[in-house]
Design an enzyme around this catalytic site. Structure first.
Site, short mmCIF file in Angstrom:
data_model
loop_
_atom_site.label_atom_id
_atom_site.label_comp_id
_atom_site.label_asym_id
_atom_site.label_seq_id
_atom_site.Cartn_x
_atom_site.Cartn_y
_atom_site.Cartn_z
N HIS A 50 0.85 -1.19 0.00
CA HIS A 50 0.00 0.00 0.00
C HIS A 50 0.88 1.24 0.00
O HIS A 50 1.92 1.26 0.66
CB HIS A 50 -0.92 0.01 1.23
CG HIS A 50 -2.10 0.91 1.04
ND1 HIS A 50 -2.04 2.25 1.32
CD2 HIS A 50 -3.34 0.66 0.57
CE1 HIS A 50 -3.21 2.79 1.03
NE2 HIS A 50 -4.02 1.84 0.58
N ASP B 182 -7.89 -5.31 -0.23
CA ASP B 182 -8.39 -6.20 -1.29
C ASP B 182 -8.08 -7.67 -1.04
O ASP B 182 -8.75 -8.54 -1.60
CB ASP B 182 -7.81 -5.78 -2.65
CG ASP B 182 -8.47 -4.53 -3.17
OD1 ASP B 182 -9.67 -4.34 -2.89
OD2 ASP B 182 -7.80 -3.72 -3.83
N1 ACO Z 1 4.18 -7.74 -4.30
C1 ACO Z 1 5.53 -7.79 -4.34
N2 ACO Z 1 6.30 -6.71 -4.10
C2 ACO Z 1 5.69 -5.57 -3.80
C3 ACO Z 1 4.29 -5.45 -3.73
C4 ACO Z 1 3.53 -6.60 -3.99
N3 ACO Z 1 2.20 -6.55 -3.96
N4 ACO Z 1 3.96 -4.20 -3.42
C5 ACO Z 1 5.11 -3.53 -3.29
N5 ACO Z 1 6.15 -4.36 -3.52
C6 ACO Z 1 7.56 -4.01 -3.48
C7 ACO Z 1 7.95 -3.36 -4.81
O1 ACO Z 1 8.38 -4.32 -5.74
C8 ACO Z 1 9.04 -2.43 -4.36
O2 ACO Z 1 10.20 -3.17 -4.17
P1 ACO Z 1 11.63 -2.59 -4.62
O3 ACO Z 1 11.82 -1.35 -3.77
O4 ACO Z 1 12.57 -3.70 -4.30
O5 ACO Z 1 11.50 -2.29 -6.07
C9 ACO Z 1 8.58 -1.95 -2.98
O6 ACO Z 1 7.74 -2.99 -2.50
C10 ACO Z 1 7.79 -0.64 -3.05
O7 ACO Z 1 6.70 -0.85 -3.91
P2 ACO Z 1 6.12 0.21 -4.92
O8 ACO Z 1 5.51 -0.49 -6.09
O9 ACO Z 1 7.11 1.28 -5.19
O10 ACO Z 1 4.97 0.81 -4.03
P3 ACO Z 1 3.89 1.82 -4.51
O11 ACO Z 1 3.54 2.66 -3.35
O12 ACO Z 1 4.29 2.53 -5.76
O13 ACO Z 1 2.66 0.88 -4.92
C11 ACO Z 1 0.87 -0.56 -4.76
C12 ACO Z 1 1.63 0.56 -4.08
C13 ACO Z 1 0.50 -0.14 -6.18
C14 ACO Z 1 -0.41 -0.81 -3.99
C15 ACO Z 1 1.75 -1.82 -4.80
O14 ACO Z 1 2.01 -2.25 -3.49
C16 ACO Z 1 1.14 -2.95 -5.61
O15 ACO Z 1 1.30 -3.00 -6.83
N6 ACO Z 1 0.38 -3.87 -4.95
C17 ACO Z 1 -0.30 -4.93 -5.67
C18 ACO Z 1 -1.60 -4.41 -6.24
C19 ACO Z 1 -2.63 -4.14 -5.19
O16 ACO Z 1 -2.86 -4.94 -4.30
N7 ACO Z 1 -3.30 -2.99 -5.30
C20 ACO Z 1 -4.36 -2.59 -4.37
C21 ACO Z 1 -3.87 -1.50 -3.48
S1 ACO Z 1 -5.10 -1.07 -2.27
C22 ACO Z 1 -6.26 -0.25 -3.13
O17 ACO Z 1 -6.05 0.37 -4.12
C23 ACO Z 1 -7.60 -0.36 -2.67
#
Ligand code: ACO
Length: 374
Positions: free
Chosen positions: A260, A311
């Site tokens: 998140h 979710d």
């Molecule tokens: N699975 C694996 N790794 C993850 C995940 C995940 N779900 N989420 C974050 N990470 C990792 C990233 O790969 C990144 O690692 P790195 O620094 O080694 O590259 C680090 O954690 C930071 O992640 P970001 O993608 O930069 O985080 P951001 O704040 O941009 O994205 C998001 C947040 C989009 C929710 C992301 O966590 C994600 O894609 N999650 C999966 C999709 C999801 O569940 N979305 C629903 C969110 S809640 C909502 O909208 C209601």
């Protein structure tokens, strides 16, 4: 020119709101000052919508009046239904919903009226009609006739009836209603921010929420509840969780339903959904999906320090309730509609155009080349 904000506007406080408060480090969420841990077990979805729109909890009489007002607004414009019948049956329900909501704006007699009074009436119509629309979309794609709303039922009970053709149990309806409450509002999340950007141009409420549905549809936002269930089905068995996850880490796959932008600890909504998932999957004989979810969660936290978001456990709640997977995100929209409309009203009440700058990183001052010389 100042340096750009963090990628994806991370950490940027774009404006003020008095609708919901989030502390991402402590895992706190409040609607209008009330903790989600008090609201989720005690309030209904519409009670929370009343709270969000009016800034106070309703009295018994106010809530009854509010529910009745919305119940009287559930029927879709017949022309919207005609258009939904023309949608190909394999259309993603979120795309059909986006189109249907936009059409309701065309047919709404106050569609272009941004006055506070018209906005309040339109907000009621939107929250009241979204369940009817999702039910109609689901029935039409199966070749069935959409059902008329039954105002004697609660909004959530009527949704179950209009999509399945028969009423759900009180327990199933209450569980669904609670998910809507948990989805209701969440600060400047991507879809709500999209709504506010559109509203800030003095765009009308239906235009703004149509944008919200489009933003929610994506798998990094609302689309993640359906993707989380697809992941669990792909994993299949508890014993597969570990090898599956190892491979997913190697392939740098995003695990849907985890992570998140704001929460760096337990998402307080997940606390309730985890509990609901446990009970409902056990009752449905689907307990293995809860066990798999727990195993996935433990691994994600211990190996990556990443928590489930709203979710993740909602996926198995909806699965246990027998809801088709591609309706999970429309249900998110059904709950968030109350939040989107609240934010649009808040934006219109104290508006300034939302228009950030971009840092230009392309070339400049290139010599003009006539077309015949390129
Ligand atoms: N699975 C694996 N790794 C993850 C995940 C995940 N779900 N989420 C974050 N990470 C990792 C990233 O790969 C990144 O690692 P790195 O620094 O080694 O590259 C680090 O954690 C930071 O992640 P970001 O993608 O930069 O985080 P951001 O704040 O941009 O994205 C998001 C947040 C989009 C929710 C992301 O966590 C994600 O894609 N999650 C999966 C999709 C999801 O569940 N979305 C629903 C969110 S809640 C909502 O909208 C209601």
């Amino acid at each position: 020119m100042t340096a750009p904000a963090g990628r994806g506007l991370e950490g940027v406080v774009a404006s003020q709101t008095s609708l919901s408060f989030i502390d991402g480090l402590k895992g706190i969420l409040m609607y209008r000052g009330y903790d989600i841990h008090d609201l989720a077990p005690n309030a209904t979805f519409l009670e929370s919508v009343f709270l969000l729109w009016n800034g106070k909890l309703p009295t018994q009489a106010e809530l009854a009046g509010f529910e009745a007002e919305l119940a009287a607004e559930r029927a879709l414009d017949p022309r919207t239904l005609d258009a939904l019948r023309a949608v190909p049956s394999d259309t993603v329900p979120m795309a059909a919903l986006r189109t249907g909501i936009s059409l309701e704006g065309i047919f709404d007699p106050e569609g272009e009226d941004n006055s506070p009074e018209a906005n309040q009436r339109k907000a009621k119509r939107l929250v009241a009609r979204t369940p009817t629309m999702i039910g109609a979309i689901h029935r039409i794609r199966q070749g069935l006739t959409p059902l008329d709303p039954d105002p004697s039922l609660s909004l959530s009970a009527d949704f179950v009836r209009m999509s399945n053709g028969e009423p759900g149990t009180d327990e199933a309806v209450a569980a669904l209603d609670r998910t809507l409450l948990l989805y209701l509002d969440h600060g400047f999340n991507a879809s709500t921010f999209a709504c506010r950007v559109i509203a800030a141009t003095l765009g009308d409420m239906h235009s703004a929420v149509t944008g919200g549905v489009g933003a929610l549809k994506g798998s990094l936002h609302g689309g993640a509840n359906a993707k989380a269930m697809e992941t669990l089905l792909e994993i299949g068995e508890l014993d597969n969780v570990e090898p599956w996850l190892e491979k997913a880490f190697e392939e740098k796959r995003k695990i849907m339903g985890f992570g998140h932008r704001v929460y760096k600890t337990e998402d307080p909504r997940a606390t309730h959904l985890r509990e609901m998932s446990k009970t409902l999957t056990e009752q449905a004989g689907l307990g293995k999906f809860y066990e798999m979810s727990r195993a996935l969660e433990e691994r994600m936290i211990s190996q990556k320090g990443i928590n489930p978001n709203v979710d993740f456990y909602c996926a198995t709640v909806y699965y246990a309730l027998g809801i088709p997977i591609d309706l999970y995100t429309p249900l998110f929209a059904m709950g968030r509609m109350g939040g989107w409309t609240a934010h649009i009203m808040e934006q219109h009440a104290d508006n300034r155009l939302i228009r950030p700058r971009a840092e230009y990183v392309g070339e400049q001052n290139l010599p003009w080349v006539p077309i015949e010389n390129r």
